[in-house]
Write a protein that holds these residues in place. Structure first.
Motif, mmCIF file in Angstrom:
data_model
loop_
_atom_site.group_PDB
_atom_site.id
_atom_site.type_symbol
_atom_site.label_atom_id
_atom_site.label_comp_id
_atom_site.label_asym_id
_atom_site.label_seq_id
_atom_site.Cartn_x
_atom_site.Cartn_y
_atom_site.Cartn_z
ATOM 1 N N TRP A 102 -2.981 -7.534 -3.293
ATOM 2 C CA TRP A 102 -3.114 -6.627 -2.159
ATOM 3 C C TRP A 102 -4.202 -7.006 -1.166
ATOM 4 C CZ3 TRP A 102 -2.405 -2.409 -6.239
ATOM 5 C CH2 TRP A 102 -1.065 -1.998 -6.274
ATOM 6 N N GLN A 154 6.548 -0.598 -0.538
ATOM 7 C CA GLN A 154 5.497 -0.206 0.401
ATOM 8 C C GLN A 154 4.997 -1.425 1.167
ATOM 9 O OE1 GLN A 154 2.327 1.901 -1.589
ATOM 10 N NE2 GLN A 154 3.741 2.941 -2.956
ATOM 11 N N ARG A 156 2.578 -0.984 3.290
ATOM 12 C CA ARG A 156 1.139 -0.731 3.376
ATOM 13 C C ARG A 156 0.462 -1.103 2.060
ATOM 14 N NH1 ARG A 156 -0.855 1.981 7.486
ATOM 15 N NH2 ARG A 156 -2.651 2.724 6.305
ATOM 16 N N THR A 157 -0.796 -1.462 2.168
ATOM 17 C CA THR A 157 -1.581 -1.828 0.995
ATOM 18 C C THR A 157 -2.843 -0.973 0.979
ATOM 19 O OG1 THR A 157 -2.951 -3.487 2.101
ATOM 20 C CG2 THR A 157 -0.790 -4.202 1.296
ATOM 21 N N ILE A 159 -5.829 -1.898 1.295
ATOM 22 C CA ILE A 159 -6.753 -2.331 2.351
ATOM 23 C C ILE A 159 -6.336 -1.757 3.706
ATOM 24 C CG2 ILE A 159 -5.569 -4.490 2.935
ATOM 25 C CD1 ILE A 159 -9.372 -4.056 2.643
ATOM 26 N N ASP A 160 -5.029 -1.545 3.914
ATOM 27 C CA ASP A 160 -4.563 -0.912 5.154
ATOM 28 C C ASP A 160 -5.057 0.534 5.240
ATOM 29 O OD1 ASP A 160 -3.095 -3.157 6.009
ATOM 30 O OD2 ASP A 160 -1.405 -2.581 4.735
ATOM 31 N N ASP A 161 -4.954 1.254 4.120
ATOM 32 C CA ASP A 161 -5.423 2.639 4.097
ATOM 33 C C ASP A 161 -6.933 2.703 4.309
ATOM 34 O OD1 ASP A 161 -2.850 3.532 3.596
ATOM 35 O OD2 ASP A 161 -3.102 3.416 1.418
ATOM 36 N N ARG A 163 -8.734 0.546 5.971
ATOM 37 C CA ARG A 163 -9.003 0.190 7.361
ATOM 38 C C ARG A 163 -8.795 1.397 8.290
ATOM 39 N NH1 ARG A 163 -5.520 -3.461 7.667
ATOM 40 N NH2 ARG A 163 -6.759 -5.195 6.867
ATOM 41 N N ASP A 164 -7.824 2.234 7.951
ATOM 42 C CA ASP A 164 -7.570 3.424 8.776
ATOM 43 C C ASP A 164 -8.739 4.403 8.718
ATOM 44 O OD1 ASP A 164 -5.136 2.472 9.551
ATOM 45 O OD2 ASP A 164 -3.972 3.700 8.147
ATOM 46 N N PRO A 167 -12.999 1.712 8.806
ATOM 47 C CA PRO A 167 -12.777 0.354 9.343
ATOM 48 C C PRO A 167 -13.946 -0.598 9.128
ATOM 49 C CG PRO A 167 -13.076 1.969 11.107
ATOM 50 C CD PRO A 167 -12.901 2.742 9.847
ATOM 51 N N ALA A 170 -13.886 -1.809 5.521
ATOM 52 C CA ALA A 170 -12.746 -2.708 5.333
ATOM 53 C C ALA A 170 -13.037 -4.079 5.938
ATOM 54 C CB ALA A 170 -11.495 -2.105 5.973
ATOM 55 N N GLU A 174 -13.090 -7.652 3.868
ATOM 56 C CA GLU A 174 -12.247 -8.781 4.246
ATOM 57 C C GLU A 174 -13.095 -10.007 4.571
ATOM 58 O OE1 GLU A 174 -8.181 -7.240 6.179
ATOM 59 O OE2 GLU A 174 -9.942 -6.536 7.259
#
Length: 236
Positions: A102, A154, A156-157, A159-161, A163-164, A167, A170, A174
């Motif tokens: 992920w 899915q 989405r991962t 890390i996407d959640d 980042r929302d 940020p 996240a 990264e």
């Protein structure tokens, strides 16, 4: 390969890669010559590679999977110590899978990982059953199924959640994850330039840098797990 491993410091990012290479060579020679010492040494090399905290998670996962597969293939030749080692390797596989799958993986790559993920989860569950760890087998099957179905359904991962909602955190994760990946590719990657104005980095410097990155990565993951809604971030 042994000399390469012996002359590479612990906590150096490339050590896991070199240990894995040594393990592959030893396991290949075992297949050809059937020297039991080669099998034992290959297992030791893979175990050490999977334990290298500063190593690339993908390399560590590969080492853990290779160790598990060796134990499964040659289970008639290892004793209770080997079985315990295999269980430890399987636990490491389950722990590392979410991080590798992920974090920093594109959608196409994640789909390519699916077949291997499913077969790996089945293999380590089978090993747990053979070892009499029935509840552990069920747990690992459930965790493997969760990862596979999550990959399939899915886009989405985690890390996407992250980042929302956070940020900045996240972005830090990264950045550090990418730096760990780069560091494991080349021992000299942190040398910014051959220009004499730049300080020269020794092997000790590199090892300290890689260890610092690994510690920063682990601290960031622990920090994220204190955030609301992310208590199980990158956990199986």
């Amino acid at each position: 390969l042994r000399r390469a491993v012996d002359t590479t410091q612990d906590d150096h990012a490339i050590k896991a890669f070199r240990l894995t290479s040594l393990g592959k060579a030893l396991s290949t020679r075992f297949e050809l010559k059937q020297y039991s010492q080669d099998l034992r040494n290959a297992m030791i090399a893979f175990e050490k590679a999977s334990d290298e905290m500063a190593g690339n998670p993908t390399t560590r996962l590969e080492a853990a999977m290779l160790l598990t597969n060796l134990c499964l293939k040659h289970r008639a030749q290892y004793d209770i110590t080997g079985a315990t080692l295999a269980m430890k390797a399987s636990e490491r596989v389950i722990d590392l899978l979410p991080q590798v799958v992920w974090l920093g993986r594109g959608v196409d790559q994640r789909y390519r990982d699916l077949q291997q993920l499913g077969s790996t989860a089945n293999a380590i569950a089978a090993l747990a059953i053979e070892s009499g760890e029935i509840e552990r087998a069920l747990e690992w099957l459930e965790q493997g199924r969760n990862i596979v179905w999550g990959q399939t359904h899915q886009l989405r991962t985690p890390i996407d959640d992250l980042r929302d909602q956070y940020p900045g955190v996240a972005e830090d994760l990264e950045r550090v994850s990418s730096a760990l990946d780069i560091a494991s590719i080349s021992t000299g990657i942190i040398r910014k330039s051959e220009d004499p104005e730049y300080p020269k980095f020794t092997t000790d410097d590199e090892a300290r840098s890689h260890r610092a990155l690994a510690l920063e990565y682990n601290k960031l993951v622990e920090k994220i797990r204190t955030l609301e809604g992310f208590q199980d971030f990158l956990r199986p």
